[in-house]
Design a protein around this motif. Structure first.
Motif, mmCIF file in Angstrom:
data_model
loop_
_atom_site.group_PDB
_atom_site.id
_atom_site.type_symbol
_atom_site.label_atom_id
_atom_site.label_comp_id
_atom_site.label_asym_id
_atom_site.label_seq_id
_atom_site.Cartn_x
_atom_site.Cartn_y
_atom_site.Cartn_z
ATOM 1 N N GLU A 1 0.749 -1.638 -0.027
ATOM 2 C CA GLU A 1 -0.249 0.026 0.473
ATOM 3 C C GLU A 1 1.204 1.582 -0.220
ATOM 4 O O GLU A 1 -0.156 2.608 -0.603
ATOM 5 C CB GLU A 1 -1.204 0.017 1.089
ATOM 6 C CG GLU A 1 -0.740 -0.530 2.238
ATOM 7 C CD GLU A 1 -1.471 -0.536 3.463
ATOM 8 O OE1 GLU A 1 -1.739 0.152 4.030
ATOM 9 O OE2 GLU A 1 -1.962 -1.785 3.991
ATOM 10 N N MET A 2 1.883 0.984 0.041
ATOM 11 C CA MET A 2 2.692 2.608 0.259
ATOM 12 C C MET A 2 3.182 2.865 -1.209
ATOM 13 O O MET A 2 3.742 3.803 -1.671
ATOM 14 C CB MET A 2 4.501 2.094 1.185
ATOM 15 C CG MET A 2 4.058 1.935 2.565
ATOM 16 S SD MET A 2 5.633 2.061 3.405
ATOM 17 C CE MET A 2 6.746 1.253 2.444
ATOM 18 N N GLY A 3 3.389 1.884 -1.951
ATOM 19 C CA GLY A 3 3.463 2.081 -3.744
ATOM 20 C C GLY A 3 5.063 2.635 -3.798
ATOM 21 O O GLY A 3 5.820 2.304 -2.585
ATOM 22 N N HIS A 4 4.974 3.823 -4.362
ATOM 23 C CA HIS A 4 7.083 3.421 -5.012
ATOM 24 C C HIS A 4 6.952 5.188 -4.123
ATOM 25 O O HIS A 4 6.384 6.073 -4.178
ATOM 26 C CB HIS A 4 6.914 4.189 -6.021
ATOM 27 C CG HIS A 4 8.193 4.912 -6.392
ATOM 28 N ND1 HIS A 4 9.812 4.092 -6.431
ATOM 29 C CD2 HIS A 4 8.846 6.194 -6.684
ATOM 30 C CE1 HIS A 4 10.488 4.763 -6.721
ATOM 31 N NE2 HIS A 4 10.404 6.381 -6.567
ATOM 32 N N ASP B 1 9.827 4.328 14.630
ATOM 33 C CA ASP B 1 8.914 4.050 14.085
ATOM 34 C C ASP B 1 8.013 4.041 12.270
ATOM 35 O O ASP B 1 7.080 3.556 11.944
ATOM 36 C CB ASP B 1 7.190 3.706 15.151
ATOM 37 C CG ASP B 1 7.510 3.522 16.034
ATOM 38 O OD1 ASP B 1 7.985 2.151 16.235
ATOM 39 O OD2 ASP B 1 6.458 3.929 17.389
ATOM 40 N N VAL B 2 8.845 5.504 11.982
ATOM 41 C CA VAL B 2 8.926 6.012 10.909
ATOM 42 C C VAL B 2 9.123 5.051 9.533
ATOM 43 O O VAL B 2 10.532 4.594 9.866
ATOM 44 C CB VAL B 2 9.285 7.152 10.532
ATOM 45 C CG1 VAL B 2 8.965 7.546 9.297
ATOM 46 C CG2 VAL B 2 8.642 7.863 11.774
ATOM 47 N N VAL B 3 8.499 4.279 8.665
ATOM 48 C CA VAL B 3 8.672 3.655 7.544
ATOM 49 C C VAL B 3 8.981 4.797 6.281
ATOM 50 O O VAL B 3 10.309 4.015 5.925
ATOM 51 C CB VAL B 3 7.421 2.430 7.383
ATOM 52 C CG1 VAL B 3 7.943 1.997 6.093
ATOM 53 C CG2 VAL B 3 7.370 1.727 8.506
ATOM 54 N N SER B 4 8.262 5.284 6.028
ATOM 55 C CA SER B 4 9.023 5.946 4.972
ATOM 56 C C SER B 4 7.732 7.825 4.854
ATOM 57 O O SER B 4 7.281 7.811 5.839
ATOM 58 C CB SER B 4 7.847 5.365 3.801
ATOM 59 O OG SER B 4 8.701 4.957 3.011
ATOM 60 N N LEU B 5 8.532 8.441 4.229
ATOM 61 C CA LEU B 5 8.125 10.488 4.370
ATOM 62 C C LEU B 5 7.438 10.266 2.816
ATOM 63 O O LEU B 5 8.652 10.456 1.839
ATOM 64 C CB LEU B 5 9.202 10.480 5.143
ATOM 65 C CG LEU B 5 8.697 12.542 4.730
ATOM 66 C CD1 LEU B 5 9.314 12.690 6.125
ATOM 67 C CD2 LEU B 5 9.439 13.255 4.149
ATOM 68 N N ILE C 1 13.671 -1.807 7.116
ATOM 69 C CA ILE C 1 14.876 -1.119 5.970
ATOM 70 C C ILE C 1 14.472 -0.724 4.030
ATOM 71 O O ILE C 1 15.628 0.345 3.974
ATOM 72 C CB ILE C 1 15.894 -2.960 5.803
ATOM 73 C CG1 ILE C 1 15.998 -2.736 6.610
ATOM 74 C CG2 ILE C 1 16.596 -2.556 4.422
ATOM 75 C CD1 ILE C 1 16.739 -4.495 6.757
ATOM 76 N N ASN C 2 13.283 -0.847 3.744
ATOM 77 C CA ASN C 2 13.323 -0.530 2.400
ATOM 78 C C ASN C 2 12.119 0.484 2.080
ATOM 79 O O ASN C 2 11.814 1.146 1.385
ATOM 80 C CB ASN C 2 12.082 -1.787 1.931
ATOM 81 C CG ASN C 2 13.103 -3.203 1.495
ATOM 82 O OD1 ASN C 2 14.377 -2.934 1.484
ATOM 83 N ND2 ASN C 2 12.506 -3.983 1.649
ATOM 84 N N GLY C 3 11.874 1.358 2.950
ATOM 85 C CA GLY C 3 11.606 2.541 3.101
ATOM 86 C C GLY C 3 12.710 3.751 2.829
ATOM 87 O O GLY C 3 13.683 3.126 3.121
ATOM 88 N N ASN C 4 12.176 5.116 2.808
ATOM 89 C CA ASN C 4 13.260 5.662 2.001
ATOM 90 C C ASN C 4 13.421 6.281 3.389
ATOM 91 O O ASN C 4 14.075 7.199 3.004
ATOM 92 C CB ASN C 4 12.540 6.509 1.198
ATOM 93 C CG ASN C 4 10.629 7.648 2.063
ATOM 94 O OD1 ASN C 4 10.870 7.402 2.818
ATOM 95 N ND2 ASN C 4 11.027 8.421 0.960
#
Length: 140
Positions: free
Chosen positions: A46-49, A118-122, A88-91
């Motif tokens: 659900e995060m997409g690119h 807890d932050v995966v991506s922004l 690891i794969n988040g930005n």
């Protein structure tokens, strides 16, 4: 004459190649045109690119609206917190320290019971807003 024949052949191939995908879709009307949520589906999808961000991007966030989106936090799924690759794969894998130093981001995270770990991506969004994708770890 040979040039005209070659040109007509190329035009015909271009037209046929453009029409084939729509023919394939219309030829199977019972098949939906969206990804299935079968066993290959992952909550990480659900995060997409996400475009990459850097420490300067995070330092520039001040008084913007921050939206928090929890991902992969379904309590009915066994092993719900076994998502090491998610972080690891988040930005923001190497940017959690700049996030911890940003007052705007930390206020939004704390208000929802999260922290910088807890932050995966922004993601920067419209209207000068920020979307933070988070996943509650067992350590909190």
């Amino acid at each position: 004459m040979l040039k005209l024949t070659a040109l007509a052949l190329l035009a015909g191939l271009a037209t046929a190649s453009a029409a084939l995908p729509s023919y394939a879709q219309s030829n199977f009307p019972g098949t939906p045109n969206y990804p299935s949520s079968g066993p290959d589906h992952s909550c990480e999808d659900e995060m997409g690119h996400m475009r990459s961000v850097n420490a300067f991007d995070i330092q520039g966030i001040q008084d913007q609206k921050v939206f928090i989106y929890p991902i992969c936090e379904d309590p009915t799924v066994p092993g719900k917190n076994n998502y090491g690759t998610l972080f690891i794969n988040g930005n923001v894998n190497l940017l959690r320290t700049p996030i911890a130093r940003n007052v705007t981001l930390m206020s939004a995270l704390a208000a929802k019971g999260y922290d910088h770990n807890d932050v995966v991506s922004l993601r920067f969004a419209g209207g000068n807003s920020i979307y933070l994708y988070v996943h509650q770890r067992d350590l909190n």
